[in-house]
Enzyme design. Structure first.
Site, PDB file in Angstrom:
ATOM      1  N   ASP A 376       0.737  -1.089  -0.095  1.00 36.29           N
ATOM      2  CA  ASP A 376       0.010   0.112   0.246  1.00 36.29           C
ATOM      3  C   ASP A 376       0.818   1.354   0.020  1.00 36.29           C
ATOM      4  OD1 ASP A 376       0.822  -0.281   2.604  1.00 36.29           O
ATOM      5  OD2 ASP A 376      -1.212   0.014   3.429  1.00 36.29           O
TER       6      ASP A 376
HETATM    7  C1  LAN Z   1       3.218  -1.056  10.372  1.00 32.34           C
HETATM    8  C2  LAN Z   1       3.416   0.323   9.856  1.00 32.34           C
HETATM    9  C3  LAN Z   1       2.997   0.555   8.683  1.00 32.34           C
HETATM   10  C4  LAN Z   1       1.824  -0.213   8.049  1.00 32.34           C
HETATM   11  C5  LAN Z   1       0.789   0.256   7.090  1.00 32.34           C
HETATM   12  C6  LAN Z   1       1.663   0.582   5.762  1.00 32.34           C
HETATM   13  C7  LAN Z   1       0.212   1.583   7.474  1.00 32.34           C
HETATM   14  C8  LAN Z   1      -0.218  -0.728   6.795  1.00 32.34           C
HETATM   15  O1  LAN Z   1      -1.084  -0.352   5.722  1.00 32.34           O
HETATM   16  C9  LAN Z   1       0.215  -2.083   6.248  1.00 32.34           C
HETATM   17  C10 LAN Z   1       1.102  -2.620   7.714  1.00 32.34           C
HETATM   18  C11 LAN Z   1       2.184  -1.752   7.939  1.00 32.34           C
HETATM   19  C12 LAN Z   1       3.326  -1.825   7.324  1.00 32.34           C
HETATM   20  C13 LAN Z   1       2.444  -1.952   9.694  1.00 32.34           C
HETATM   21  C14 LAN Z   1       2.833  -3.528  10.036  1.00 32.34           C
HETATM   22  C15 LAN Z   1       2.814  -3.666  11.557  1.00 32.34           C
HETATM   23  C16 LAN Z   1       3.942  -2.858  12.002  1.00 32.34           C
HETATM   24  C17 LAN Z   1       5.211  -3.003  11.269  1.00 32.34           C
HETATM   25  C18 LAN Z   1       3.285  -1.288  11.871  1.00 32.34           C
HETATM   26  C19 LAN Z   1       2.127  -1.093  12.717  1.00 32.34           C
HETATM   27  C20 LAN Z   1       4.655  -0.420  12.524  1.00 32.34           C
HETATM   28  C21 LAN Z   1       4.929  -1.472  13.950  1.00 32.34           C
HETATM   29  C22 LAN Z   1       4.072  -2.890  13.524  1.00 32.34           C
HETATM   30  C23 LAN Z   1       5.148  -3.998  14.177  1.00 32.34           C
HETATM   31  C24 LAN Z   1       4.715  -5.149  13.674  1.00 32.34           C
HETATM   32  C25 LAN Z   1       5.225  -3.840  15.676  1.00 32.34           C
HETATM   33  C26 LAN Z   1       6.158  -5.135  16.205  1.00 32.34           C
HETATM   34  C27 LAN Z   1       5.217  -6.059  16.769  1.00 32.34           C
HETATM   35  C28 LAN Z   1       5.030  -7.294  16.100  1.00 32.34           C
HETATM   36  C29 LAN Z   1       3.628  -7.925  16.467  1.00 32.34           C
HETATM   37  C30 LAN Z   1       6.184  -8.218  15.336  1.00 32.34           C
END
Ligand code: LAN
Length: 643
Positions: A376
């Site tokens: 995305d």
């Molecule tokens: C994120 C940040 C960006 C986010 C978007 C692009 C907004 C979304 O549309 C797709 C998923 C994604 C890439 C995403 C996935 C999960 C993340 C990486 C986070 C919310 C930032 C932190 C989180 C991460 C998984 C935290 C660590 C915890 C775990 C359960 C591994």
């Protein structure tokens, strides 16, 4: 009003053309950082330590514990790590806040009640026994790749957490024991450490931490792996540790030592410290550790990612264009330059060896250096470029946009939707062995409404720019996925924003972009859903609790970002003149402060259903976007009356 909001957004642009803000939220990250430094016999300098401590104090709950994020109920996982981190920074055990924390922790079993990742981190400090962990042997990396549970099939975030955890588990790594650690062992446990039944502790988890229950599958897998651990061959273990280290090296190189996210960033640094103390890897990792630090009004913490710059900039561009590009040409030109500079131009080195999907043409969530493109983020960047094109402001050449589109097509799933970083690699049942306890949906990268909508919108925009582009079929399949996943009540459930307002905005905008007329039954149902959840005062408001419970849970007061998403969805459905829309717009206007900003409000971002995360720019971007559409559409319908 809209003008002021636009000026606030323009004023807060960085010199490089991006928007860069606080991306904090997950409360287990700075404890992990402090523990990681301790494991490497380091400590933050005094001002940084003070900042970290202030932040902990500011977010301690009334009951004495800490939640997964601010505003969340206390969990053993975050409380025990925060407790330990404060003690490592020199806070005394009789500090009144720590006394309160202990009073909350002990009846829940102390570390024994923590979600499994907390236990693994404590094992590194020698505050928990490896025997009490769900086994994560590194040998899993040596299994044939074709197996449905090979680690490479896991959601990349999860596999990147388990990669260093598996290495630490395989080595039963434990830091040098100090008198302070011995004291902590006594403070944390409700029973003498020597009396703990570690085997039983494997499956033990406090109610506060048990969001995803441990399935019989997981318990069985844990037993099998436990047996393997007792019998494993030393030679195979050595090979598996070597392979894990090699995979970590692949991640280091592909991300320029930034790593995909802060958990593996800290753990990989510790792994290198143990594998090659004072080697070049440790130095390179330490240099990039501060990238994650975030100063906030309450103190210092760690961000959930190295930044959210690309994502925020792509939305800021769209909001500014909606508000009238002529007023923001220079800002847009700088933003466009930033977007251009952050496109990933090549696949990561030896990408197949490291189980990486090709990257060329994609955009990451943060920066090009981070090196992990996302479906995305790529799609929103393509949308922004194509929006800037007729204004003469797009700087990404057609061939490079074509590469981005090619990447999007390669990421589409068989179900027609798009997941986050990779096409789905594992069967759905793999989710049943989710051992994180505190999170949901960590094992498999599945299709989401948000990713699918962004990709469909980007492909539709591309088709308009390049009518001969072969994207029709992908669009059709994407739309079918979206129609299929609309809930009975007309909503879509968001995965990365709170929650149904966010999902529904994505759901409807893709259908509309692809030509669905306002009378389309799916759009009518979405409108009805949003109208049903509008509050008396014209606003909308959703809370993180709704993500956990998977239903709309209203907050105590109106929420400007939720209201903006609801309004953007209603505008897309052709509801510019409805009473609901007008009341929503009036609420949003009344809520704006004299400085053009909206007051700080509860978290609008979420991950894995339970984790809240702060998107700093959302409050500057989405209300501006919604009010801009209101001005355009409502002005057309009702020319202002001169009195
Ligand atoms: C994120 C940040 C960006 C986010 C978007 C692009 C907004 C979304 O549309 C797709 C998923 C994604 C890439 C995403 C996935 C999960 C993340 C990486 C986070 C919310 C930032 C932190 C989180 C991460 C998984 C935290 C660590 C915890 C775990 C359960 C591994």
């Amino acid at each position: 009003m809209t003008r002021q909001a636009r000026e606030v957004l323009m004023r807060t642009q960085e010199a490089d053309g991006s928007w860069k803000g606080d991306y904090s939220g997950p409360l287990f990250l700075s404890p992990l950082y402090i523990i990681g430094l301790y494991a490497m016999e380091r400590a933050p300098d005094a001002p940084l330590a003070d900042g970290l401590l202030s932040y902990f104090r500011a977010h301690q709950n009334e009951d004495g514990g800490w939640g997964l994020s601010p505003e969340s109920p206390s969990m053993v996982f975050t409380t025990v790590l925060t407790y330990v981190a404060q003690r490592l920074l020199g806070v005394e055990a009789d500090d009144p806040d720590l006394v309160r924390a202990r009073a909350w922790l002990l009846p829940r079993g102390g570390p024994l009640g923590s979600g499994s990742w907390g236990k693994a981190i404590l094992a590194l400090l020698g505050l928990y026994e490896y025997e009490g962990l769900t086994p994560t042997p590194p040998e899993l990396w040596l299994l044939p790749k074709a197996l449905p549970f090979h680690p490479s099939r896991m959601w990349c975030h999860c596999r990147m957490v388990y990669l260093p955890m598996g290495w630490l588990y395989g080595r039963k790594a434990r830091v040098r024991q100090t008198p302070l650690l011995a004291e902590l062992k006594r403070e944390l446990y409700p029973e003498p450490y020597e009396h703990v039944d570690w085997k039983a502790a494997r499956q033990r988890v406090a109610d506060t931490d048990a969001y995803t229950p441990r399935s019989p599958w997981l318990r069985a897998a844990s037993r099998v792996l436990g047996l393997y651990e007792r019998l494993h061959s030393k030679r195979l273990r050595a090979r598996a540790l070597e392979e894990s280290l090699e995979q970590i090296r692949g991640e280091d190189v592909a991300t320029h030592f930034i790593c995909i996210a802060p958990i593996n960033k800290v753990l990989d640094t510790v792994v290198w410290h143990l594998a090659r103390p004072d080697g070049p890897e440790v130095r390179a990792h330490l240099e990039r550790l501060p990238d994650y630090l975030q100063r906030t009004p309450e103190g210092v913490t760690l961000n959930g990612y190295n930044s959210s710059q690309l994502w925020d900039t792509a939305f800021a561009i769209q909001a500014l264009v909606a508000s009238g590009a002529d007023h923001a040409r220079e800002t847009l030109a700088r933003a466009s330059r930033f977007v251009e500079s952050q496109q990933v131009r090549e696949d990561s080195p030896h990408h197949e060896r490291f189980y990486r999907h090709p990257s060329r043409g994609g955009w990451p969530f943060s920066t090009r250096e981070h090196g992990w493109p996302i479906s995305d983020c790529t799609a929103e960047a393509v949308k922004a470029c194509l929006l800037l094109e007729p204004l003469g402001l797009n700087r990404v050449p057609r061939e490079r946009l074509a590469q981005a589109v090619e990447l999007l097509l390669s990421l589409q799933n068989r179900d027609g939707g798009w997941a986050t970083y990779e096409p789905t690699r594992a069967p759905r049942w793999l989710e049943r062995v989710n051992a994180s306890d505190v999170f949901a949906n960590t094992m498999v990268d599945v299709s989401h409404v948000e990713c699918t909508s962004s990709c469909v919108q980007a492909l539709v925009a591309w088709k308009k720019a390049q009518p001969e582009a072969p994207v029709e079929q992908a669009i059709t399949r994407g739309l079918a996925y979206l129609r299929r996943t609309q809930r009975e009540d007309g909503s879509w459930e968001g995965a990365w924003g709170v929650c149904f307002s966010y999902g529904t905005w994505f759901g409807v905008t893709a259908l509309v972009a692809a030509g669905a007329p306002p009378a389309d039954p799916a759009l009518r149902r979405a409108v009805r859903f949003l109208e049903q959840h509008q509050r008396e005062d014209g606003s909308w408001s959703e809370t993180l609790q709704g993500c956990r419970e998977r239903r709309w849970v209203d907050g105590p007061t109106g929420h400007a970002v939720t209201t903006s998403w609801a309004l953007l969805a209603l505008f897309a459905c052709g509801e510019a003149d409805s009473g609901a829309t007008r009341r929503g717009v009036a609420w949003l206007r009344a809520r704006q402060g004299a400085d053009g900003r909206w007051p700080r409000e509860p978290l609008a971002g979420v991950y894995n259903r339970t984790g809240g995360i702060h998107y700093d720019t959302y409050l500057r971007t989405f209300p501006l976007w919604a009010l801009s559409l209101a001005e355009r559409t409502q002005r057309r319908a009702f020319p202002p009356i001169q009195v």
